[in-house]
Write a protein that holds these residues in place. Structure first.
Motif, PDB file in Angstrom:
ATOM      1  N   MET A 147      -1.797 -10.776  12.709  1.00  0.00           N
ATOM      2  CA  MET A 147      -1.167 -10.924  11.375  1.00  0.00           C
ATOM      3  C   MET A 147      -2.258 -10.362  10.392  1.00  0.00           C
ATOM      4  SD  MET A 147       0.712 -14.480  11.233  1.00  0.00           S
ATOM      5  CE  MET A 147      -0.818 -15.596  11.968  1.00  0.00           C
ATOM      6  N   ILE A 148      -3.574 -10.232  10.631  1.00  0.00           N
ATOM      7  CA  ILE A 148      -4.385  -9.858   9.658  1.00  0.00           C
ATOM      8  C   ILE A 148      -4.795  -8.393   9.619  1.00  0.00           C
ATOM      9  CG2 ILE A 148      -7.154  -9.356   9.639  1.00  0.00           C
ATOM     10  CD1 ILE A 148      -7.675 -11.983  10.660  1.00  0.00           C
ATOM     11  N   GLU A 149      -4.142  -7.560  11.053  1.00  0.00           N
ATOM     12  CA  GLU A 149      -4.065  -6.226  10.975  1.00  0.00           C
ATOM     13  C   GLU A 149      -2.677  -5.868  10.356  1.00  0.00           C
ATOM     14  OE1 GLU A 149      -4.258  -2.863  14.416  1.00  0.00           O
ATOM     15  OE2 GLU A 149      -3.261  -4.915  15.044  1.00  0.00           O
ATOM     16  N   LYS A 150      -1.684  -6.357  10.561  1.00  0.00           N
ATOM     17  CA  LYS A 150      -0.448  -6.161   9.796  1.00  0.00           C
ATOM     18  C   LYS A 150      -0.303  -6.223   8.526  1.00  0.00           C
ATOM     19  CE  LYS A 150       4.375  -8.210  10.505  1.00  0.00           C
ATOM     20  NZ  LYS A 150       5.215  -9.343  11.286  1.00  0.00           N
ATOM     21  N   TYR A 151      -0.808  -7.533   7.946  1.00  0.00           N
ATOM     22  CA  TYR A 151      -0.718  -7.500   6.378  1.00  0.00           C
ATOM     23  C   TYR A 151      -2.069  -7.027   5.915  1.00  0.00           C
ATOM     24  CZ  TYR A 151       3.216 -10.526   7.906  1.00  0.00           C
ATOM     25  OH  TYR A 151       4.405 -10.808   8.229  1.00  0.00           O
ATOM     26  N   PHE A 185     -11.194 -18.084  24.181  1.00  0.00           N
ATOM     27  CA  PHE A 185     -10.574 -16.928  24.919  1.00  0.00           C
ATOM     28  C   PHE A 185     -11.004 -15.607  24.837  1.00  0.00           C
ATOM     29  CE2 PHE A 185      -7.438 -20.100  22.941  1.00  0.00           C
ATOM     30  CZ  PHE A 185      -6.596 -20.268  24.058  1.00  0.00           C
ATOM     31  N   GLY A 186     -12.497 -15.681  24.411  1.00  0.00           N
ATOM     32  CA  GLY A 186     -13.148 -14.358  24.435  1.00  0.00           C
ATOM     33  C   GLY A 186     -13.045 -13.374  23.539  1.00  0.00           C
ATOM     34  N   GLU A 187     -13.410 -12.064  23.678  1.00  0.00           N
ATOM     35  CA  GLU A 187     -13.535 -11.169  22.613  1.00  0.00           C
ATOM     36  C   GLU A 187     -12.410 -10.111  22.889  1.00  0.00           C
ATOM     37  OE1 GLU A 187     -17.422  -9.529  22.244  1.00  0.00           O
ATOM     38  OE2 GLU A 187     -18.374 -11.269  22.771  1.00  0.00           O
ATOM     39  N   ALA A 188     -11.795 -10.017  23.999  1.00  0.00           N
ATOM     40  CA  ALA A 188     -10.656  -9.085  24.295  1.00  0.00           C
ATOM     41  C   ALA A 188      -9.436  -9.090  23.339  1.00  0.00           C
ATOM     42  CB  ALA A 188     -10.190  -9.168  25.672  1.00  0.00           C
ATOM     43  N   TRP A 189      -9.069 -10.561  23.109  1.00  0.00           N
ATOM     44  CA  TRP A 189      -7.957 -10.560  22.247  1.00  0.00           C
ATOM     45  C   TRP A 189      -8.203 -10.151  20.826  1.00  0.00           C
ATOM     46  CZ3 TRP A 189      -3.369 -11.505  24.029  1.00  0.00           C
ATOM     47  CH2 TRP A 189      -3.296 -12.278  25.329  1.00  0.00           C
ATOM     48  N   PRO A 190      -9.085 -10.350  19.938  1.00  0.00           N
ATOM     49  CA  PRO A 190      -9.518  -9.790  18.686  1.00  0.00           C
ATOM     50  C   PRO A 190      -9.557  -8.319  18.928  1.00  0.00           C
ATOM     51  CG  PRO A 190     -11.373 -11.320  19.300  1.00  0.00           C
ATOM     52  CD  PRO A 190     -10.474 -11.573  20.378  1.00  0.00           C
ATOM     53  N   ASN A 191     -10.468  -7.950  19.930  1.00  0.00           N
ATOM     54  CA  ASN A 191     -10.787  -6.483  20.127  1.00  0.00           C
ATOM     55  C   ASN A 191      -9.609  -5.476  20.264  1.00  0.00           C
ATOM     56  OD1 ASN A 191     -13.608  -6.997  19.616  1.00  0.00           O
ATOM     57  ND2 ASN A 191     -13.960  -6.789  21.748  1.00  0.00           N
ATOM     58  N   ARG A 192      -8.308  -6.047  20.392  1.00  0.00           N
ATOM     59  CA  ARG A 192      -7.352  -5.266  20.572  1.00  0.00           C
ATOM     60  C   ARG A 192      -6.740  -4.950  19.182  1.00  0.00           C
ATOM     61  NH1 ARG A 192      -3.261  -8.900  24.323  1.00  0.00           N
ATOM     62  NH2 ARG A 192      -2.084  -7.329  23.689  1.00  0.00           N
ATOM     63  N   HIS A 193      -7.335  -5.456  18.242  1.00  0.00           N
ATOM     64  CA  HIS A 193      -6.634  -5.196  16.852  1.00  0.00           C
ATOM     65  C   HIS A 193      -7.610  -4.667  15.942  1.00  0.00           C
ATOM     66  CE1 HIS A 193      -2.940  -7.580  17.761  1.00  0.00           C
ATOM     67  NE2 HIS A 193      -3.733  -8.233  18.625  1.00  0.00           N
ATOM     68  N   ASP A 194      -6.987  -3.879  14.884  1.00  0.00           N
ATOM     69  CA  ASP A 194      -7.780  -3.300  13.697  1.00  0.00           C
ATOM     70  C   ASP A 194      -8.047  -4.577  13.167  1.00  0.00           C
ATOM     71  OD1 ASP A 194      -8.882  -1.979  11.704  1.00  0.00           O
ATOM     72  OD2 ASP A 194      -7.550  -0.469  11.524  1.00  0.00           O
ATOM     73  N   LEU A 195      -9.447  -4.922  12.760  1.00  0.00           N
ATOM     74  CA  LEU A 195      -9.835  -6.030  11.782  1.00  0.00           C
ATOM     75  C   LEU A 195     -10.558  -5.482  10.757  1.00  0.00           C
ATOM     76  CD1 LEU A 195     -10.749  -9.013  14.137  1.00  0.00           C
ATOM     77  CD2 LEU A 195      -8.507  -8.141  13.302  1.00  0.00           C
ATOM     78  N   SER A 196     -10.547  -4.081  10.309  1.00  0.00           N
ATOM     79  CA  SER A 196     -11.404  -3.454   9.496  1.00  0.00           C
ATOM     80  C   SER A 196     -11.147  -3.728   8.146  1.00  0.00           C
ATOM     81  CB  SER A 196     -11.383  -1.915   9.786  1.00  0.00           C
ATOM     82  OG  SER A 196     -10.055  -1.381   9.607  1.00  0.00           O
ATOM     83  N   SER A 197     -10.005  -4.543   7.984  1.00  0.00           N
ATOM     84  CA  SER A 197      -9.494  -4.840   6.471  1.00  0.00           C
ATOM     85  C   SER A 197     -10.388  -6.058   5.762  1.00  0.00           C
ATOM     86  CB  SER A 197      -8.004  -5.061   6.285  1.00  0.00           C
ATOM     87  OG  SER A 197      -7.698  -6.143   7.082  1.00  0.00           O
ATOM     88  N   LEU A 198     -10.721  -6.576   6.827  1.00  0.00           N
ATOM     89  CA  LEU A 198     -11.536  -7.995   6.438  1.00  0.00           C
ATOM     90  C   LEU A 198     -12.950  -7.438   5.651  1.00  0.00           C
ATOM     91  CD1 LEU A 198     -11.144 -10.144   9.654  1.00  0.00           C
ATOM     92  CD2 LEU A 198     -10.196 -10.646   7.435  1.00  0.00           C
TER      93      LEU A 198
END
Length: 630
Positions: A344-348, A366-379
């Motif tokens: 949702m961070i990536e989507k919105y 759940f480790g780092e793989a889950w967040p690393n699948r997404h572009d969180l650069s908007s944060l």
């Protein structure tokens, strides 16, 4: 850097972060606020709309019953909605919402004002007027926020009950507030399951004499009981001519009540913290603006629940006062997979994420793989609230979610304070695990039992020495308890109930509650509430509850139970008691562990010595047992 070199494990903001920030020099702002905190708050208040200005910024003639902006006329909703609708901001998105099943809704400032007016007119048609209490009980859906704003618009006092609480908790709050109307959703979605809010409310309403009307919001569409003459579908009333899209605003005195919100106390009965239109508005507006550095283009997400003070101040009122675009999500962070938040961070294109250490620790598992699948650069900024964050979780949040570039605004405050009290700003050097220093204009100290300031790195009681605009005004219908609980230990100072230490750089490290309140996943639960729920089971004679450290929740509830002599212990009884507490108070209060005992350690006056139980559970040595009954 804009401050002297500080010691320890320090994370400094980049020049890019400082250049963008509203406050580029924390010391300069702090010094001017400290020299004259009334001037500071008056300047902040002047940025908002008042129908009539104040005679005096602070009236402290009847301490500790402080009054702010005396005789001013205002309405917080005018500043949240109408003010923006008179500018091009009227077409800006105020709220983005995603349901757990993936539905999307968006409201501009204009649309949010329209829906607020329509709901306010429905409430007026039911006879709700200035000063009446309205209880709101639903999941994280836009109608919760709209109902709060509708109440405030017409001068009614809202009392929001967290949608995770169940029968007894809801009944107590309805009874204490003497609410005239209950607004409830038919149900809510949580982890793919439906929480039957209306049927829980039906059970609570059997014992709540003052409720005349029940407005039901359709969320799940599941079959529910509708009591003729009492229960009405909100969407059906909104389709009638009474639900006009314009509703005149009730002009309030700055000191008129805005809402009451219940918080667990050291006795069984939760206490209703009362906040007002004027001071609370100024406090939430200023703190959000400076700490989360709100700019017009931001998309801000506070992932709390509107049923808690974090949601009131920093999902509903603070963002709208600042003309921000807020995001709200209905469901659980890991449903259906542990990447739901990151998706949702990536989507919105979310820029600011404000959440609790419990959620961070839960997602770390759940480790780092889950967040690393997404572009969180908007944060660009992260935040933490609800309890002290352990340095390990802080560093994971900073590195994995913030990609080592997003400062973490670790905030300490309470239902009672209404706004951030200890917090950094983006321009400040950070130490993992410390909320840094008091917000400008706030003077705090850490005292020993004799009322003396403790030395650096010594632990003591955290107190606040200067009043602030969003300070709770009283406990609803119980002013004596307000004075006794918060102002009697150190006369003239507000006792927070938390222990803390201050390091050599003046950074405050909050340790946790010193009274009989357990923080589970950032939510405060009174030991007495849990004990009362256990004792209401026919098998239980007596019970004691304590909080013990838990890797994910921060604390877990451990209980000790004395059974009635006629009851035979059996394996299924423990689970039966856990489910009973869940039914009475909500799943958040379900004990992690129940141990059957023959007796409980008590003082000679009959008070349960929870520190003895805690030490026993942790295998610690007990030193002073002088007050223990033989």
């Amino acid at each position: 850097m804009n401050q002297k070199k500080i010691s320890g494990d320090v994370y400094s903001p980049s020049q890019q972060v400082i250049d963008k920030a509203h406050v580029k020099d924390w010391n300069k702002l702090n010094n001017s606020a400290f020299e004259n905190y009334l001037d500071f708050w008056e300047k902040e208040a002047n940025e908002l709309h008042w129908f009539k200005k104040w005679d005096k910024v602070l009236d402290d003639s009847n301490k500790p019953f402080f009054k702010w902006f005396t005789n001013a006329e205002v309405n917080i909703v005018y500043n949240c909605l109408d003010r923006h609708c008179e500018t091009p901001r009227r077409n800006k998105l105020a709220l983005l919402w995603e349901g757990e099943k993936g539905e999307f809704r968006g409201f501009s400032y204009f649309a949010l004002k329209r829906e607020t007016c329509r709901t306010a007119n429905v409430l007026k048609s039911l006879g709700v007027k200035k000063g009446d209490r309205v209880t709101i009980y639903m999941g994280r859906i836009p109608e919760l926020l709209i109902s709060m704003l509708a109440c405030a618009r017409i001068g009614a006092i809202h009392s929001v009950v967290y949608g995770g609480f169940t029968v007894e908790a809801l009944h107590e709050r309805l009874e204490d507030s003497q609410s005239k109307v209950l607004i409830v959703a038919d149900g809510s979605y949580q982890r793919g399951k439906i929480v039957p809010l209306k049927s829980i409310a039906d059970e609570a309403l059997q014992r709540a004499a003052t409720v005349e009307s029940v407005l039901v919001v359709k969320r799940t569409g599941e079959p529910i009981n509708m009591e003729p003459g009492r229960d009405m579908w909100l969407h059906e009333l909104l389709a009638l001519p009474i639900a006009n899209s314009t509703c005149s605003i009730e002009i309030m005195d700055a000191e008129d009540p805005l809402f009451m919100l219940y918080t667990s106390g050291t006795t069984g009965k939760p206490k209703a913290i009362l906040h007002t239109h004027g001071g609370y508005m100024v406090g939430t507006y200023s703190t959000l603006k400076y700490v989360f550095d709100i700019h017009d283009e931001d998309r801000y997400w506070c992932a709390a629940d509107p049923g808690w003070i974090t949601g009131h101040s920093y999902i509903v009122y603070g963002p709208l006062l600042n003309g921000a675009t807020s995001f709200m999500y209905e469901g659980a962070p890991t449903f259906p997979y542990p990447n739901r938040w990151w998706q949702m961070i990536e989507k919105y294109g979310i820029n600011i994420l404000y959440t609790a250490p419990t959620a961070i620790r839960g997602l770390m598992r759940f480790g780092e793989a889950w967040p690393n699948r997404h572009d969180l650069s908007s944060l660009r900024l992260l935040g933490s609230v609800g309890e002290p964050i352990n340095p390990e979780a802080w560093k994971w949040y900073h590195r994995v979610i913030g990609k080592d570039k997003c400062p973490i605004m670790d905030t300490w405050w309470q239902t009672e304070t209404g706004m951030f009290m200890i917090t950094p700003m983006p321009c400040v050097d950070l130490k993992p695990g410390s909320a840094t220093r008091p917000f400008p204009g706030i003077e705090m100290d850490i005292l020993n039992e004799q009322g003396e300031s403790v030395k650096p790195n010594e632990v003591g009681n955290l107190v606040i020495k200067t009043p602030w605009p969003s300070i709770m005004r009283t406990i609803y219908n119980d002013p004596d308890r307000f004075v006794q609980q918060y102002w009697s230990k150190y006369p003239g100072m507000y006792l927070t109930g938390d222990s803390a230490r201050r390091d050599e750089d003046g950074y405050i490290w909050v340790i946790g509650r010193v009274d009989d309140v357990i923080k589970v996943s950032g939510y405060r639960l009174g030991t007495a509430e849990v004990e009362s729920a256990l004792v209401s089971h026919p098998a239980v004679a007596e019970a004691a509850a304590i909080g013990l450290p838990h890797d994910i929740k921060g604390n877990a509830i451990y209980t000790y139970v004395i059974l009635k002599s006629s009851v035979v212990k059996h394996d299924k009884l423990i689970e039966e008691l856990r489910q009973h507490v869940s039914h009475e108070l909500g799943p958040i209060a379900k004990p992690e562990h129940i141990e059957f005992v023959e007796s409980l350690p008590k003082t000679r006056s009959g008070k349960i010595m929870r520190r003895v139980l805690r030490a026993r559970a942790l295998g610690e040595e007990l030193k002073d047992l002088s007050t223990l009954e033989e």
